[in-house]
Design a protein around this motif. Structure first.
Motif, PDB file in Angstrom:
ATOM      1  N   THR A   2       0.858  -1.188   0.000  1.00 20.04           N
ATOM      2  CA  THR A   2       0.000   0.000   0.000  1.00 20.04           C
ATOM      3  C   THR A   2       0.893   1.236   0.000  1.00 20.04           C
ATOM      4  OG1 THR A   2      -1.740  -1.130   1.233  1.00 20.04           O
ATOM      5  CG2 THR A   2      -1.802   1.273   1.220  1.00 20.04           C
ATOM      6  N   LEU A  21       6.395   6.736   1.215  1.00 19.91           N
ATOM      7  CA  LEU A  21       5.883   5.997   2.373  1.00 19.91           C
ATOM      8  C   LEU A  21       4.995   4.869   1.860  1.00 19.91           C
ATOM      9  CD1 LEU A  21       4.869   8.959   4.737  1.00 19.91           C
ATOM     10  CD2 LEU A  21       7.038   7.698   4.673  1.00 19.91           C
ATOM     11  N   LEU A  22       5.317   3.651   2.262  1.00 15.49           N
ATOM     12  CA  LEU A  22       4.510   2.519   1.835  1.00 15.49           C
ATOM     13  C   LEU A  22       4.465   1.473   2.937  1.00 15.49           C
ATOM     14  CD1 LEU A  22       6.656   0.418  -0.670  1.00 15.49           C
ATOM     15  CD2 LEU A  22       7.439   2.623   0.152  1.00 15.49           C
ATOM     16  N   ASN A  23       3.511   0.584   2.801  1.00 13.38           N
ATOM     17  CA  ASN A  23       3.315  -0.475   3.781  1.00 13.38           C
ATOM     18  C   ASN A  23       3.345  -1.800   3.029  1.00 13.38           C
ATOM     19  OD1 ASN A  23       1.572  -2.496   5.262  1.00 13.38           O
ATOM     20  ND2 ASN A  23       1.632  -0.877   6.801  1.00 13.38           N
ATOM     21  N   ILE A  61       4.099  -3.793   7.333  1.00 12.61           N
ATOM     22  CA  ILE A  61       5.337  -3.153   7.797  1.00 12.61           C
ATOM     23  C   ILE A  61       5.498  -1.823   7.081  1.00 12.61           C
ATOM     24  CG2 ILE A  61       7.848  -3.382   7.943  1.00 12.61           C
ATOM     25  CD1 ILE A  61       7.462  -6.420   7.866  1.00 12.61           C
ATOM     26  N   GLU A  62       5.703  -0.744   7.863  1.00 10.60           N
ATOM     27  CA  GLU A  62       5.879   0.585   7.297  1.00 10.60           C
ATOM     28  C   GLU A  62       7.288   0.721   6.709  1.00 10.60           C
ATOM     29  OE1 GLU A  62       3.583   2.775   6.934  1.00 10.60           O
ATOM     30  OE2 GLU A  62       2.029   1.749   8.103  1.00 10.60           O
ATOM     31  N   THR A 104       9.968   3.375   4.543  1.00 14.97           N
ATOM     32  CA  THR A 104      10.292   4.712   4.052  1.00 14.97           C
ATOM     33  C   THR A 104      11.410   4.594   3.021  1.00 14.97           C
ATOM     34  OG1 THR A 104       9.706   5.717   6.177  1.00 14.97           O
ATOM     35  CG2 THR A 104      11.095   7.013   4.691  1.00 14.97           C
ATOM     36  N   THR A 162      -3.441   0.093  -3.299  1.00 17.84           N
ATOM     37  CA  THR A 162      -2.857  -1.154  -2.815  1.00 17.84           C
ATOM     38  C   THR A 162      -2.721  -2.121  -3.985  1.00 17.84           C
ATOM     39  OG1 THR A 162      -3.817  -0.895  -0.610  1.00 17.84           O
ATOM     40  CG2 THR A 162      -3.163  -3.119  -1.263  1.00 17.84           C
ATOM     41  N   THR A 171       1.316   5.141   0.553  1.00 15.35           N
ATOM     42  CA  THR A 171       0.716   6.339   1.157  1.00 15.35           C
ATOM     43  C   THR A 171       1.109   7.572   0.350  1.00 15.35           C
ATOM     44  OG1 THR A 171       0.844   5.323   3.346  1.00 15.35           O
ATOM     45  CG2 THR A 171       0.551   7.727   3.252  1.00 15.35           C
TER      46      THR A 171
END
Length: 452
Positions: free
Chosen positions: A98, A215-217, A221-222, A224, A249, A100
Motif C-alpha cells: 500500500t 511511504l509505503l506499507n 510493515i511501514e 520509508t 494497494t 501512502t
C-alpha cells in the motif's frame, strides 16, 4: 601488334577472323576452371550460412544449459502504479503493498528579476544552498554575472546537488533550483544570495516544494524510501512507484519465472528448425545443377547432422525426464522439432527441477543441452570440422585461380604463335600471288606476240 590489322591483306584470306575463332576455342579451356571455382565459392558461402544457423542454435542451447534459468524468479503485480522486478536473491512469496505517498524532489525559486541581461553580482558573490538534512553547499559566482550565467555556474558544479533553471512567470524571471535526488533529506530548503547588487533578490518561500520520502506499507510493515525505486524492501525485489500509486494497494507475487523457461525452450526448437531448413536448402537434390543445393552430398553436413541427431535421440538418464517427448517435443518425419506448448506448460508447472536435470544436468556436459553444446563447440571451434571445410574450399579456390592465370598465359602464347604463323602464311601467299600475277602477265605478252 600492327600485323593484326593487316593480317590477310596479302593473301586475301580472313586470317583475323580465323585467329579470333582459334582464340575463342582456346579460351574454352578456362570454362571448367571457372565453373569449379564458382562451385567452391558457392560452397564457402553455404558454409557461412550454415555457421550462422549453428551459432544461433548454439546460443539457444547455451541458455538451456544455464542452471540459473531454472531457479530464476519473476515478479508480477496485480494493481496499478507499481512495477516490480526480481533478482536471483529473491524468494517466492506474495506481498501486499500500500502506497501512502511517493517520493518527490524538493524545489525552490528566487524572487523576480525583471531584466534578464542585468548584472547581479559583485566581487566574491556566492549562492549558499541548504538541504533537508541540514547540509549546505556554497557556489562561487563570477562578478557581473547575469541570471543565465548564475544558472550555468550552478549546473556546472557537480557537487551542487541541484539543477538550476529559469522560469518566466509573466512578470519577471526566477531562478528555480530542483534537487537532483528525491527524498526529504536531499530536498533544497533555502538559498542565500551573498554580495549581490540587488539586495531584494532572495528565496521566495511561497514557491517552496519540500522534498519528501516515499511511504509505503508491505504486509503490515511501514517502509520509508528516499526514492520511488524501492530496492530490497522485499529481498531481491525492486519496486518502482509512479505518481498514480498514491493511496492504492497492489499485490506483488514473486514466483518461478516459467515464462522465461518456456521462451528458452521455444527458442531452442525454433533455432534447430531454422538450422534444419538451411541445411535442407543447401542439400536439395533437384536434378538441375542450376537449382540444386550447394552442398549436395557434402560430407561435412552429413557429419554435423549425424552428430546432432545422435545427441537429440539418446536418453538423458538419471532424471524424471529422459526423452524430449516427455516435455512436449517430438521429431517430425521431415526431421524438424515440434513443440506441444500445453504439455510443456504442464511439465514446467509440475516438476521444473526435472527440466533442469534433463537440459542442464549436474555439470556442464551432463544434460541434453550440455551434450549438444559440447558437440556444437567441436563443430564450430577454430579448428573444428566446419572451419576445416571452409579452409579447404578457400584453398581450392586459390589453387584454381592460380591455374586459371597459368592457363590464360598459355592461351595467349598459343594465340601469339598462331598470329606469327598466319603472318608468315600471309606473306608467303602474297609472294606467290605476286609471282602468279607476273607469270600471267608474261604469258599474255607471249601469246600476243605469237598472234601478231
Amino acid at each position: 601488334m600492327e600485323g593484326i590489322s593487316a593480317l590477310g591483306v596479302g593473301s586475301g584470306l580472313d586470317l583475323t577472323g580465323l585467329l579470333d575463332q582459334l582464340r575463342t576455342a582456346e579460351r574454352e579451356k578456362l570454362q571448367p576452371i571457372v565453373e569449379r571455382r564458382t562451385q567452391e565459392q558457392a560452397k564457402i558461402s553455404a558454409y557461412g550460412r550454415l555457421q550462422t544457423g549453428l551459432d544461433k542454435f548454439q546460443d539457444a542451447v547455451a541458455k538451456l544449459n544455464d542452471t540459473s534459468l531454472y531457479t530464476a524468479l519473476s515478479a508480477s503485480v496485480q494493481g496499478d502504479g507499481i512495477s516490480a522486478t526480481a533478482s536471483a536473491e529473491a524468494t517466492a512469496g506474495s506481498y501486499e503493498v500500500t502506497v501512502t505517498q511517493t517520493a518527490r524532489a524538493g524545489s525552490l525559486a528566487s524572487t523576480r528579476v525583471t531584466d534578464l541581461e542585468a548584472t547581479l553580482t559583485d566581487a566574491d558573490a556566492s549562492i549558499d544552498l541548504t538541504f533537508g538534512d541540514g547540509s549546505t553547499h556554497s557556489v562561487a559566482l563570477a562578478q557581473d554575472a547575469t541570471l543565465a550565467e548564475i544558472r550555468d555556474t550552478i549546473n556546472d558544479d557537480p557537487d551542487a546537488g541541484v539543477n538550476a533553471s529559469i522560469i518566466n512567470d509573466g512578470e519577471g524571471y526566477r531562478l528555480v533550483l530542483t534537487s537532483k535526488e528525491a527524498g526529504e533529506d536531499a530536498g533544497i530548503t533555502d538559498m542565500t544570495f551573498t554580495n549581490f547588487t540587488d539586495a531584494t533578490l532572495e528565496a521566495d518561500a511561497s514557491t517552496q516544494q519540500l522534498g519528501r520520502d516515499a511511504l509505503l506499507n508491505i504486509n503490515g510493515i511501514e517502509i520509508t524510501s528516499t526514492s520511488n525505486t524501492v530496492e530490497d524492501a522485499i529481498q531481491g525485489v525492486t519496486l518502482t512507484l509512479d505518481a498514480s500509486a498514491e493511496g492504492k494497494t497492489a499485490t506483488v507475487v514473486v514466483e518461478q519465472d516459467s515464462e522465461s523457461l518456456k521462451e528458452a525452450v521455444g527458442e531452442f526448437v525454433s533455432a534447430y528448425n531454422e538450422m534444419k531448413s538451411t541445411i535442407g536448402r543447401m542439400t536439395a537434390v533437384t536434378g538441375d545443377p542450376e537449382t540444386a543445393g550447394e552442398l549436395v552430398g557434402d560430407r561435412t553436413v552429413r557429419t554435423i547432422e549425424s552428430r546432432l541427431s545422435r545427441d537429440l535421440g539418446d536418453l538423458v538418464e538419471g532424471g524424471d525426464i529422459e526423452l524430449f517427448s516427455q516435455l512436449g517435443i517430438s521429431l517430425t518425419p521431415e526431421g524438424r522439432l515440434e513443440l506441444d506448448e500445453t504439455k510443456l506448460d504442464e511439465a514446467i508447472a509440475s516438476n521444473p527441477q526435472a527440466l533442469a536435470d534433463f537440459f542442464a544436468g549436474d555439470s556442464d556436459e551432463a544434460g541434453m543441452a550440455g551434450r549438444l553444446e559440447a558437440t556444437l563447440g567441436q563443430v564450430l571451434d577454430s579448428d573444428g570440422i566446419l572451419k576445416r571445410s571452409i579452409d579447404s574450399s578457400e584453398g581450392r579456390v586459390g589453387r584454381l585461380e592460380e591455374r586459371f592465370d597459368r592457363t590464360e598465359v598459355r592461351i595467349e602464347r598459343t594465340v601469339d604463335r598462331y598470329r606469327q604463323q598466319f603472318g608468315q602464311l600471309d606473306a608467303m601467299l602474297a609472294q606467290m600471288n605476286s609471282i602468279n600475277d607476273f607469270l600471267t602477265q608474261q604469258l599474255s605478252s607471249l601469246n600476243f606476240q605469237n598472234d601478231s
